[in-house]
Motif scaffolding. Structure first.
Motif, PDB file in Angstrom:
ATOM      1  N   GLY A 129       0.798  -1.223   0.000  1.00 57.07           N
ATOM      2  CA  GLY A 129       0.000   0.000   0.000  1.00 57.07           C
ATOM      3  C   GLY A 129       0.831   1.273   0.000  1.00 57.07           C
ATOM      4  O   GLY A 129       0.524   2.229  -0.720  1.00 57.07           O
ATOM      5  N   SER A 130       1.911   1.304   0.798  1.00 55.82           N
ATOM      6  CA  SER A 130       2.729   2.522   0.863  1.00 55.82           C
ATOM      7  C   SER A 130       3.333   2.829  -0.498  1.00 55.82           C
ATOM      8  O   SER A 130       3.336   3.982  -0.944  1.00 55.82           O
ATOM      9  CB  SER A 130       3.864   2.353   1.867  1.00 55.82           C
ATOM     10  OG  SER A 130       3.362   2.076   3.145  1.00 55.82           O
ATOM     11  N   ASP A 189      -7.477   6.642  -1.988  1.00 54.28           N
ATOM     12  CA  ASP A 189      -6.632   5.595  -1.404  1.00 54.28           C
ATOM     13  C   ASP A 189      -7.535   4.474  -0.887  1.00 54.28           C
ATOM     14  O   ASP A 189      -8.084   4.544   0.213  1.00 54.28           O
ATOM     15  CB  ASP A 189      -5.778   6.193  -0.287  1.00 54.28           C
ATOM     16  CG  ASP A 189      -4.817   5.161   0.310  1.00 54.28           C
ATOM     17  OD1 ASP A 189      -4.915   3.979  -0.068  1.00 54.28           O
ATOM     18  OD2 ASP A 189      -4.001   5.551   1.161  1.00 54.28           O
TER      19      ASP A 189
HETATM   20  N1  PLP Z   1      -3.087   3.486   2.673  1.00 51.58           N
HETATM   21  C1  PLP Z   1      -3.987   3.109   3.583  1.00 51.58           C
HETATM   22  C2  PLP Z   1      -5.359   3.695   3.529  1.00 51.58           C
HETATM   23  C3  PLP Z   1      -3.661   2.180   4.573  1.00 51.58           C
HETATM   24  O1  PLP Z   1      -4.556   1.844   5.516  1.00 51.58           O
HETATM   25  C4  PLP Z   1      -2.365   1.614   4.562  1.00 51.58           C
HETATM   26  C5  PLP Z   1      -1.997   0.601   5.574  1.00 51.58           C
HETATM   27  O2  PLP Z   1      -2.725   0.277   6.462  1.00 51.58           O
HETATM   28  C6  PLP Z   1      -1.454   2.042   3.593  1.00 51.58           C
HETATM   29  C7  PLP Z   1      -1.845   2.964   2.657  1.00 51.58           C
HETATM   30  C8  PLP Z   1      -0.058   1.475   3.575  1.00 51.58           C
HETATM   31  O3  PLP Z   1      -0.098   0.175   3.138  1.00 51.58           O
HETATM   32  P1  PLP Z   1       1.102  -0.846   3.462  1.00 51.58           P
HETATM   33  O4  PLP Z   1       1.141  -1.011   4.942  1.00 51.58           O
HETATM   34  O5  PLP Z   1       0.727  -2.085   2.703  1.00 51.58           O
HETATM   35  O6  PLP Z   1       2.355  -0.248   2.933  1.00 51.58           O
END
Ligand code: PLP
Length: 463
Positions: free
Chosen positions: A118-119, A256
């Motif tokens: 996600g990041s 997002d």
């Molecule tokens: N965006 C949202 C809305 C999230 O809730 C998260 C993680 O919980 C992320 C991005 C980041 O994802 P990741 O932890 O897979 O890098």
């Protein structure tokens, strides 16, 4: 009887692993429960206990654990072709997954870029917005507008966009291009109606654009529901009003959907079907593989791509990518996950059962100490406040809620400890009877911990 395996694991964790939320004063001392295996909505601890996975891992285990179809697809792909360079080679899993995701996203969001989670999905979306405006010849259009209570990840850029201020101290976060708006938390309306609260939020956005200058703003980045920031569901109509403002000023609307995508809100993606907006870019991760292997990505609209490609490309190269972009094993797992979800009607099930889930959580409102319950699809929470008239919990409320979480754990339910919230976002395959089990445990835990805090009736708590 002491479980030596559990002790070994706990010791190695304590001595060698740096956790993603590590209280540094307790480095090397705090012990996490050790899990060994899982099936369905249940995980098993090394001490032999079976627990309901209330948060579905980290809101990601959509189809639950032990799904052979996904495991077989992973094994098959790992044996056939575990890796191929995304810079030079095409593979079937990435091609077929991108094609499939294009059919699940709203509007003309047909161009997919795969990342590792996600990041990196959000980071790539933001880097894309930089690239987009540079190619369009407007290098000053670079600011990103976000909200307090939003969470977007742990890269330098996504952490800077994260409005959970507790994550900021001791990191050198560069926020010169980032501008924060108020959290759209309906509990912050005070004595305003929800309509008046929404009008104020929209006005704040418009005023901010006017102050900064629309020619300096690249993107509005927003989760449909502010998940990690407190399962905050903005007032009705919020997303459409914000999208309309974005359109007027040629600002990219980046939704997002790392949490809300892949059925969590009862639709493949929540932006359009639940909240009435077709964004320019959607980011996703988590549920795309039900957490079996890491994968993230973004889908970009054809309209946006057309402005900077082909005869509009001006010699540019989009040079943003990862060794594991288009990872064959991750993409194969995602395809198997989506096929399974379609075959079993998992998204339809989540939608169908969501009302029951919301009502079940709301049934706890009679308990002293329960200030609020919220739910959309199968993401929900119970807000526990010693004084339910407070909008947000203080340290006492957080300690109170932590005790409730601990008691739930003893009773067989994992609850994500998130400030003053018991967060419940179970695997989407959950049944009504299993929802009843969750709520029965919550009721017992909240009642017992509430009684220990002298909360005996709703009236007493309010008074
Ligand atoms: N965006 C949202 C809305 C999230 O809730 C998260 C993680 O919980 C992320 C991005 C980041 O994802 P990741 O932890 O897979 O890098």
């Amino acid at each position: 009887m002491a479980d030596t395996r559990q002790d070994d694991v706990a010791t190695a964790m304590r001595e060698h692993v740096l956790l993603p939320a590590q209280e540094m004063a307790r480095l090397g001392t705090a012990t996490q429960p050790v899990l060994t295996h899982a099936e369905g909505i249940y995980v098993h601890a090394a001490d032999g206990r079976r627990l309901i996975d209330g948060p579905a891992g980290m809101w990601c285990a959509q189809v639950g654990y032990g799904r052979k179809e996904i495991v077989d697809a992973i094994a098959h792909q790992a044996m056939a072709l575990p890796y191929a360079s995304p810079w030079y080679m095409a593979t079937s899993p990435a091609a077929r997954l991108a094609e499939k995701i294009a059919t699940l996203t709203p509007g003309d969001l047909n161009r997919v870029f795969f990342t590792t989670g996600g990041s990196t999905a959000v980071d790539s979306a933001l880097r894309f917005s930089e690239f987009y405006n540079n190619v369009l010849g407007r290098p000053e259009k670079k600011r990103i507008i976000v909200r307090f209570d939003g969470y977007h990840g742990s890269t330098a850029l996504t952490a800077a966009c994260t409005g959970r201020t507790g994550n900021w101290p001791n990191f050198d976060i560069r926020q010169d291009r980032i501008s924060f708006l108020s959290s759209p938390n309906p509990r912050h309306a005070g004595n305003r109606t929800q309509e008046a609260f929404l009008d104020d939020l929209v006005k704040e956005f418009e005023d901010r654009i006017a102050d900064l200058g629309p020619e300096t703003i690249a993107a509005f980045l927003a989760e449909p529901i502010l998940a990690s920031g407190g399962v905050i569901i903005p007032p009705k109509g919020y997303h459409a009003r914000f999208k309309e403002v974005c359109e007027r000023h040629d600002i990219l609307y980046i939704s997002d959907e790392v949490v809300t995508g892949f059925g969590r809100c009862g639709e493949w993606f929540a932006s359009e079907k639940v909240f009435g907006v077709v964004p320019d870019i959607i980011t996703f991760a988590k549920g795309v593989t039900s957490g079996y292997v890491p994968l993230g990505g973004l889908a970009i609209s054809d309209k946006v791509m057309a402005r900077i490609s082909g005869e509009n490309a001006k010699g540019s190269w989009f040079t943003n990518g990862y060794t594991y972009t288009n990872h064959p094993v991750s993409c194969a797992a995602a395809l198997a996950n989506i096929e399974l979800m379609e075959r079993e009607g998992v998204v339809e099930h989540a939608r169908e059962i969501s009302g029951y889930f919301a009502d079940a959580l709301a049934s706890l409102l009679d308990l002293p100490g329960v200030a609020d319950t919220r739910a959309v699809g199968l993401v929900g929470c119970v807000q526990c406040l010693l004084d339910p008239t407070r909008a947000d919990g203080n340290d006492d409320d957080k300690a109170f809620t932590r005790k409730i979480d601990e008691r739930c754990f003893e009773l067989g339910l994992i609850v994500r400890p998130l400030g003053d919230l018991c967060v419940i976002s179970p695997p989407l395959i959950i049944t009504r009877a299993q929802i009843d089990d969750i709520v029965a445990i919550l009721r017992q835990a909240i009642s017992e911990v509430g009684a220990a805090h002298g909360l005996t009736s709703k009236e007493a708590a309010v008074g």
